[in-house]
Design a protein around this motif. Structure first.
Motif, short mmCIF file in Angstrom:
data_model
loop_
_atom_site.label_atom_id
_atom_site.label_comp_id
_atom_site.label_asym_id
_atom_site.label_seq_id
_atom_site.Cartn_x
_atom_site.Cartn_y
_atom_site.Cartn_z
N THR A 84 -30.37 -3.18 22.95
CA THR A 84 -31.04 -3.83 24.08
C THR A 84 -32.53 -3.51 24.15
O THR A 84 -33.26 -4.15 24.90
N VAL A 85 -32.98 -2.52 23.40
CA VAL A 85 -34.40 -2.16 23.39
C VAL A 85 -35.14 -3.13 22.46
O VAL A 85 -34.73 -3.32 21.31
N PRO A 86 -36.21 -3.77 22.92
CA PRO A 86 -36.93 -4.73 22.06
C PRO A 86 -37.44 -4.09 20.78
O PRO A 86 -38.01 -3.00 20.79
N LYS A 87 -37.25 -4.79 19.68
CA LYS A 87 -37.71 -4.28 18.38
C LYS A 87 -39.23 -4.32 18.26
O LYS A 87 -39.80 -3.69 17.37
N ILE B 83 -40.39 7.20 21.30
CA ILE B 83 -40.29 5.88 21.93
C ILE B 83 -38.86 5.56 22.34
O ILE B 83 -38.58 5.22 23.49
N MET B 84 -37.95 5.69 21.38
CA MET B 84 -36.58 5.26 21.65
C MET B 84 -35.85 6.18 22.62
O MET B 84 -35.21 5.71 23.57
N LEU B 85 -35.92 7.48 22.39
CA LEU B 85 -35.16 8.40 23.23
C LEU B 85 -35.54 8.32 24.71
O LEU B 85 -34.66 8.33 25.58
N PRO B 86 -36.85 8.25 25.07
CA PRO B 86 -37.16 8.10 26.49
C PRO B 86 -36.61 6.81 27.10
O PRO B 86 -36.29 6.78 28.30
N LEU B 87 -36.46 5.76 26.31
CA LEU B 87 -35.95 4.49 26.83
C LEU B 87 -34.44 4.48 27.00
O LEU B 87 -33.92 3.72 27.81
N VAL B 88 -33.75 5.29 26.22
CA VAL B 88 -32.28 5.29 26.27
C VAL B 88 -31.76 6.56 26.93
O VAL B 88 -30.62 6.97 26.70
N THR B 89 -32.57 7.18 27.76
CA THR B 89 -32.14 8.40 28.45
C THR B 89 -30.85 8.21 29.26
O THR B 89 -30.00 9.11 29.27
N ARG C 146 -29.68 11.98 38.00
CA ARG C 146 -30.98 11.29 38.13
C ARG C 146 -31.36 10.57 36.85
O ARG C 146 -32.05 9.55 36.89
N TYR C 147 -30.90 11.08 35.71
CA TYR C 147 -31.15 10.38 34.46
C TYR C 147 -30.25 9.15 34.32
O TYR C 147 -30.64 8.15 33.72
N ILE C 148 -29.05 9.25 34.85
CA ILE C 148 -28.12 8.12 34.77
C ILE C 148 -28.62 6.95 35.60
O ILE C 148 -28.50 5.78 35.22
N THR C 149 -29.21 7.24 36.75
CA THR C 149 -29.66 6.18 37.64
C THR C 149 -31.01 5.59 37.25
O THR C 149 -31.43 4.57 37.81
N GLU C 150 -31.70 6.22 36.32
CA GLU C 150 -32.99 5.67 35.89
C GLU C 150 -32.79 4.37 35.12
O GLU C 150 -31.80 4.17 34.43
N GLY C 151 -33.74 3.51 35.22
CA GLY C 151 -33.65 2.23 34.52
C GLY C 151 -34.05 2.34 33.06
O GLY C 151 -34.53 3.38 32.60
N LEU C 152 -33.85 1.28 32.36
CA LEU C 152 -34.17 1.23 30.93
C LEU C 152 -35.67 1.33 30.69
O LEU C 152 -36.09 1.79 29.63
N THR C 153 -36.47 0.94 31.66
CA THR C 153 -37.92 0.94 31.46
C THR C 153 -38.54 2.32 31.64
O THR C 153 -39.76 2.45 31.58
N SER C 154 -37.71 3.36 31.84
CA SER C 154 -38.25 4.71 31.97
C SER C 154 -38.93 5.11 30.67
O SER C 154 -38.32 5.16 29.61
N GLY C 155 -40.21 5.39 30.73
CA GLY C 155 -40.96 5.78 29.55
C GLY C 155 -41.63 4.63 28.83
O GLY C 155 -42.33 4.84 27.85
N ALA C 156 -41.43 3.39 29.26
CA ALA C 156 -42.05 2.25 28.59
C ALA C 156 -43.51 2.11 29.02
O ALA C 156 -43.93 2.62 30.05
N VAL C 157 -44.25 1.38 28.24
CA VAL C 157 -45.66 1.18 28.56
C VAL C 157 -45.79 0.08 29.58
O VAL C 157 -44.93 -0.80 29.71
N LYS C 158 -46.86 0.11 30.34
CA LYS C 158 -47.14 -0.92 31.31
C LYS C 158 -47.94 -2.04 30.67
O LYS C 158 -48.62 -1.86 29.67
N GLY C 159 -47.89 -3.21 31.32
CA GLY C 159 -48.72 -4.26 30.85
C GLY C 159 -47.97 -5.53 30.57
O GLY C 159 -46.83 -5.70 30.84
N ASN D 49 -18.92 7.43 20.41
CA ASN D 49 -20.22 7.58 21.05
C ASN D 49 -21.32 6.89 20.25
O ASN D 49 -22.30 6.41 20.83
N THR D 50 -21.16 6.84 18.94
CA THR D 50 -22.13 6.09 18.13
C THR D 50 -22.09 4.61 18.47
O THR D 50 -23.13 3.95 18.61
N TRP D 51 -20.89 4.07 18.63
CA TRP D 51 -20.75 2.66 19.04
C TRP D 51 -21.36 2.43 20.41
O TRP D 51 -22.04 1.43 20.65
N LEU D 52 -21.10 3.34 21.34
CA LEU D 52 -21.64 3.19 22.69
C LEU D 52 -23.16 3.21 22.68
O LEU D 52 -23.81 2.37 23.32
N MET D 53 -23.75 4.13 21.95
CA MET D 53 -25.21 4.21 21.90
C MET D 53 -25.83 3.05 21.14
O MET D 53 -26.92 2.58 21.50
#
Length: 301
Positions: free
Chosen positions: A187-190, A210-216, A288-301, A177-181
């Motif tokens: 994939t999250v921008p540094k 920041i990270m956890l909401p993006l990798v939900t 519903r968390y599985i179907t959410e996209g990676l941008t869940s919780g990201a800032v707009k702009g 699971n560590t490898w999977l995560m």
């Protein structure tokens, strides 16, 4: 004698409808037929287990796809004659605790491997990968000897204890699971981390806010897989849990049919249905968390 006339428009409509149906059958019809076959194949064992649970005789030889009668005697016998609630509580404890702790520790390890550079990082990643090449049951003898010694000094971590078996489950689930995560964290921008750190955020704040909401999505997937695997796990539990009240529901149900498979099949079916309900509930909660996209919780702009 009455003369009948043929309506060209109606004939043309019927031909058009037939042509459309033929085209649909050629393009999509076989897919629908295949899915119906798969659905019937998947539902058949479920219907058989439900029928066996409602069968008043409660034996394997009398079980049918459609029962001749329906009764709750098998459920009543299961609750009266076995410590079903204890077995059920043990299974839920192991599944929920293992899923929660595995998600947290795997996410922390994956964040460290993905975002930080330290000595031994590559060796650690390769080590986690190599561990997965060997089945977990190969370590049963070593684990048995290890926990035999641990139980002499710390009885709460020995055999027939929840915490001892939970430690064994955690040791086998963290690596893959560590490898999977880690792949998901990569994939999250540094730039998100760097901008937050420039604003004064610590590593803990970056990770949790920041990270956890993006990798939900990957957290939900790992939690679901660990939960299902723990509920269905049998081999390690049969070695570490020997007392009747310490057994999980899977071990308890196996005990019912190990010597009298034909007689107790009705109670076994009731227990199997009850064991599947938490898995269905967890899946519906996490979908519903599985179907959410990676941008869940990201800032707009």
């Amino acid at each position: 004698m009455t003369a009948y006339t043929v309506d060209p428009a109606a004939t043309r409509y019927r031909r058009t409808a037939a042509t459309r149906f033929a085209l649909w059958a050629a393009r999509l019809g076989w897919r629908h037929a295949f899915m119906w076959v798969v659905a019937v194949f998947a539902v058949f064992p479920v219907l058989f287990v439900v029928s066996a649970a409602l069968n008043p005789l409660g034996t394997l030889s009398s079980a049918q796809l459609w029962p001749t009668g329906a009764s709750a005697d098998n459920a009543l016998d299961l609750f009266r004659n076995t410590p079903f609630t204890t077995w059920y509580a043990n299974s839920l404890f192991f599944a929920l605790a293992n899923a929660a702790v595995t998600v947290l520790l795997s996410a922390l390890a994956a964040y460290a491997f993905s975002r930080m550079r330290f000595r031994g990082r590559r060796v650690g990643l390769v080590g986690l990968l190599v561990i997965q090449m060997f089945p977990q049951f190969l370590a049963i003898v070593a684990l048995y000897l290890m926990f035999s010694s641990i139980g002499e000094y710390r009885p709460e971590l020995g055999f027939d204890t929840r915490w001892g078996l939970l430690l064994v489950y955690l040791g086998g689930a963290l690596s893959i699971n560590t490898w999977l995560m880690k792949g998901f964290f990569d994939t999250v921008p540094k730039e998100l981390d760097e901008s937050a750190q420039m604003d004064g955020a610590t590593h803990a704040q970056v990770f949790f806010r920041i990270m956890l909401p993006l990798v939900t999505p990957v957290l939900a997937i790992v939690g679901l897989l660990v939960f299902i695997n723990t509920v269905n796990e049998f081999l390690l539990a049969s070695v570490f849990l020997r007392d009747t009240d310490a057994k999980t529901l899977g071990l308890g149900l196996y005990q019912l049919v190990a010597s009298q498979r034909n007689a107790n099949f009705g109670m076994f079916s009731v227990g199997a249905i009850m064991l599947s309900l938490p898995t269905l509930m967890v899946f519906w909660f996490l979908q519903r968390y599985i179907t959410e996209g990676l941008t869940s919780g990201a800032v707009k702009g």
